[in-house]
Write an enzyme that holds these catalytic residues in place. Structure first.
Site, PDB file in Angstrom:
ATOM      1  N   ASP A  76      31.324 -47.371 -16.467  1.00 32.49           N
ATOM      2  CA  ASP A  76      32.201 -46.232 -16.713  1.00 32.49           C
ATOM      3  C   ASP A  76      31.390 -44.996 -17.093  1.00 32.49           C
ATOM      4  OD1 ASP A  76      34.933 -45.210 -17.296  1.00 32.49           O
ATOM      5  OD2 ASP A  76      34.168 -45.046 -19.332  1.00 32.49           O
ATOM      6  N   GLU A 131      30.680 -45.251 -11.776  1.00 34.77           N
ATOM      7  CA  GLU A 131      31.613 -44.127 -11.712  1.00 34.77           C
ATOM      8  C   GLU A 131      30.756 -42.872 -11.680  1.00 34.77           C
ATOM      9  OE1 GLU A 131      35.373 -41.908 -13.840  1.00 34.77           O
ATOM     10  OE2 GLU A 131      33.875 -42.888 -15.073  1.00 34.77           O
TER      11      GLU A 131
HETATM   12  C1  GLC Z   1      36.401 -42.946 -17.008  1.00 29.19           C
HETATM   13  C2  GLC Z   1      37.663 -43.738 -16.791  1.00 29.19           C
HETATM   14  C3  GLC Z   1      38.804 -43.022 -17.429  1.00 29.19           C
HETATM   15  C4  GLC Z   1      38.516 -42.903 -18.911  1.00 29.19           C
HETATM   16  C5  GLC Z   1      37.175 -42.239 -19.159  1.00 29.19           C
HETATM   17  C6  GLC Z   1      36.717 -42.411 -20.579  1.00 29.19           C
HETATM   18  O1  GLC Z   1      36.451 -41.723 -16.381  1.00 29.19           O
HETATM   19  O2  GLC Z   1      37.863 -43.959 -15.421  1.00 29.19           O
HETATM   20  O3  GLC Z   1      40.027 -43.654 -17.216  1.00 29.19           O
HETATM   21  O4  GLC Z   1      39.531 -42.174 -19.540  1.00 29.19           O
HETATM   22  O5  GLC Z   1      36.157 -42.814 -18.366  1.00 29.19           O
HETATM   23  O6  GLC Z   1      36.300 -43.714 -20.817  1.00 29.19           O
END
Ligand code: GLC
Length: 572
Positions: A230, A291
């Protein structure tokens, strides 16, 4: 009496095109492609997938009960967004214990059972590792804030303010307001890129690194096949805390200035961490998905690692920045990603962005467009990640009133920012109450589209989006050109129809997508690419081309197998 017939064989399990022959030397043998290049991944937002105990929130037993559905759909790996203990401020992205399961989702025993059942069906499990921050209720943070000299003080980012009542610098949180929160007890501010309840870990501290690395080992030993990492862009910050420049005048939905995140995102130190995580992943044959919000392919390349020693699958979000059906824009993005130094990863929807059904739908041909988009991301060279519900044409359904919003950013930014509830509504299983998601009250209302778009109804309808996904996924799993073939754009000047070839060891597939709302004719340059004709494999209302000419209805999609006519042979 014997009759001799002269016939032209145009069987499509056919001989090689000449360009294809040349390409074989550079292509990897099928068995040399790692499992994550062949796999189709499916993202599950566990709160919303299937509820086994009637509390209105999905759970692990619910997921386990749907494994046959997933197998039948053509899914090879499920990525479960965070299911660890959490106060749920950010619905699990605020983790308070990395080595357990939140009771609302079940127990570790339920996880083990899910893993066993998934393995029986050859479905792998990918967990979501929230690396940038923990919950403010994590024991590390509770100790960290307990005193300036606590054991874990330096596990987070603490700084003195600039002056009375002034945070250490101008950084704003992506979820609104200053990225610094004062802790009155110790008189210092801590840094949080996301909500104040999500304090950033200090990755410059080797103890943090060691602890998080151990978390991955712990889950690998429990049978997980990888992690989606993440928010990797935000792991490191400038230790000197320079102010961020203002990108442009005005304010965003939260009333904050538009900052360029020059000093608190994408710092090069992240690569060392990713290399460390990858070393461990390699010991377990696991995959790391990132991500990775990148501006261009140059940035994307960094995440594969200079020596291919970081993320195997940094997600390509450049693709999701094409927010209208534009053949030219998609062609450009695909071409760019195709030059990436590693294997592409295609995503068209997730739990943070408006669903593809709404981004591309025109209100009239939405199902047709959903099928067209399915063909696109499931036939490109790269690994696709499906978001739950895409396969039945689920629609984004944002709350109508601020008092109904669950996602805190939606409450804070209303009405400009309505939050992410709309793309997280419960999975639509059937026409019964609450779409068969729960027997209780669902945590988010079910989208009214469940009456027409649900698994049960679509399973019976040969023309449904679901049946179409199944067909395309089946083809993808069995067709080597789609799995491993090269990507070559054709008819590149066509502003409306996106067409490309996938070729592997002489086996070829042509994909043709009419991204416009009127019928279009195209001529496929088959000869120039060493093929003579194309046979219809899957299409939406498109007849097989005659002499390379193809007529597509509005938003029509065509997948054809390329053929080479063999020389005339005598048949007795
Ligand atoms: C990422 C996740 C999102 C979350 C953020 C903070 O972007 O996909 O849903 O709110 O991280 O952890």
């Amino acid at each position: 009496m014997k009759r001799t017939v002269l016939t032209m064989l145009s069987i499509c399990a056919c001989s090689m095109g000449f360009n294809a022959v040349a390409q074989t030397s550079t292509q990897l043998a099928a068995e040399d492609h790692p499992w994550w290049q062949r796999a189709v991944f499916y993202e599950i937002y566990p709160r919303s997938f299937a509820d086994s105990n009637g509390d209105g929130v999905g759970d692990l037993k619910g997921i386990a009960s749907k494994l046959d559905y997933l197998k039948n759909l053509g899914v090879d790996a499920i990525w479960i967004t965070p299911c660890f203990p959490s106060p749920q401020v950010d619905f699990g992205y605020d983790v308070s214990d990395y080595e357990n399961i939140d009771p609302m989702y079940g127990t570790l025993a339920d996880f083990d059972e899910l893993a066993r059942e998934a393995e029986k069906r050859s479905i792998r499990i990918i967990l979501d590792l929230v690396v940038n921050h923990t919950s403010d209720q994590h024991k590390w943070f509770l100790d960290s804030k307990s005193s300036r000299t606590s054991e874990h003080r330096d596990w987070y980012i603490w700084r003195d303010g600039r002056g009375p009542g002034q945070p250490p610098n101008n950084w704003v949180s992506t979820f609104g307001g200053s990225a610094w929160k004062l802790d009155p007890a110790t008189g210092q501010y801590y840094y949080h890129y996301f909500y104040p309840e999500q304090p950033d870990l200090n990755w410059r501290n080797p103890a943090v690194r060691g602890a998080m690395f151990d978390v991955t080992r712990w889950w690998y030993k429990r049978g997980v096949s990888g992690f989606r990492l993440d928010a990797v862009d935000t792991l490191f910050e400038d230790p000197e805390l320079h102010d961020n420049p203002i990108a442009h005048p005005g304010t965003n939905a939260f009333g904050d200035p538009f900052e360029e995140n020059k000093y608190n995102t994408k710092l090069p130190e992240v690569h060392d961490v990713l290399q460390g995580l990858r070393k461990i992943a390699d010991e377990y044959g696991a995959v790391l998905i990132g991500e990775t919000w990148t501006a261009d392919v140059h940035e994307l390349n960094h995440y594969y690692g200079a020596d291919h020693n970081e993320l195997q699958l940094p997600m390509d979000f450049l693709f999701t920045t094409v927010n209208k059906l534009s053949a030219a824009d998609f062609r450009k993005q695909i071409a760019e990603v195709n030059t990436a130094s590693g294997w592409p990863t295609f995503v068209i929807s997730n739990h943070d962005i408006v669903r593809s059904y709404d981004r591309y739908g025109d209100g009239e041909h939405n199902d047709q467009i959903a099928k067209l988009m399915a063909v696109l991301y499931l036939t490109l060279r790269g690994t696709p990640i499906l978001y739950y519900g895409e396969e039945i044409g689920m629609k984004t359904t944002p709350p109508a009133r601020v008092e109904d919003v669950k996602d805190p950013i939606g409450r804070k930014g209303w009405p400009k920012e309505k939050g992410r509830d709309g793309e997280r509504t419960p999975m639509q299983w059937d026409r019964s109450k609450n779409a068969g998601f729960t027997t209780g009250t669902p945590w988010l209302p079910v989208s009214p589209t469940y009456k027409t778009h649900n698994v049960a109804a679509e399973s019976k309808d040969p023309n449904s989006v679901l049946q179409f996904y199944k067909q395309v996924l089946k083809l993808r799993h069995t067709n080597q050109a789609l799995l491993y073939g090269t990507y070559t754009a054709i008819n590149e000047d066509d502003p409306n129809v996106l067409s490309y070839l996938r070729v592997y060891n002489g086996q070829g597939v042509v994909v043709v997508l009419n991204m416009s709302n009127v019928p279009r004719n195209v001529t496929l340059p088959l000869k120039a690419n060493g093929f003579s004709s194309a046979r219809n494999l899957i299409s939406t209302g498109v007849a097989a081309p005659r002499a390379g000419k193809l007529s597509l209805p509005a938003f029509g999609a065509f997948i054809g197998e390329l053929c080479v006519k063999s020389a005339p042979t005598a048949r007795q």
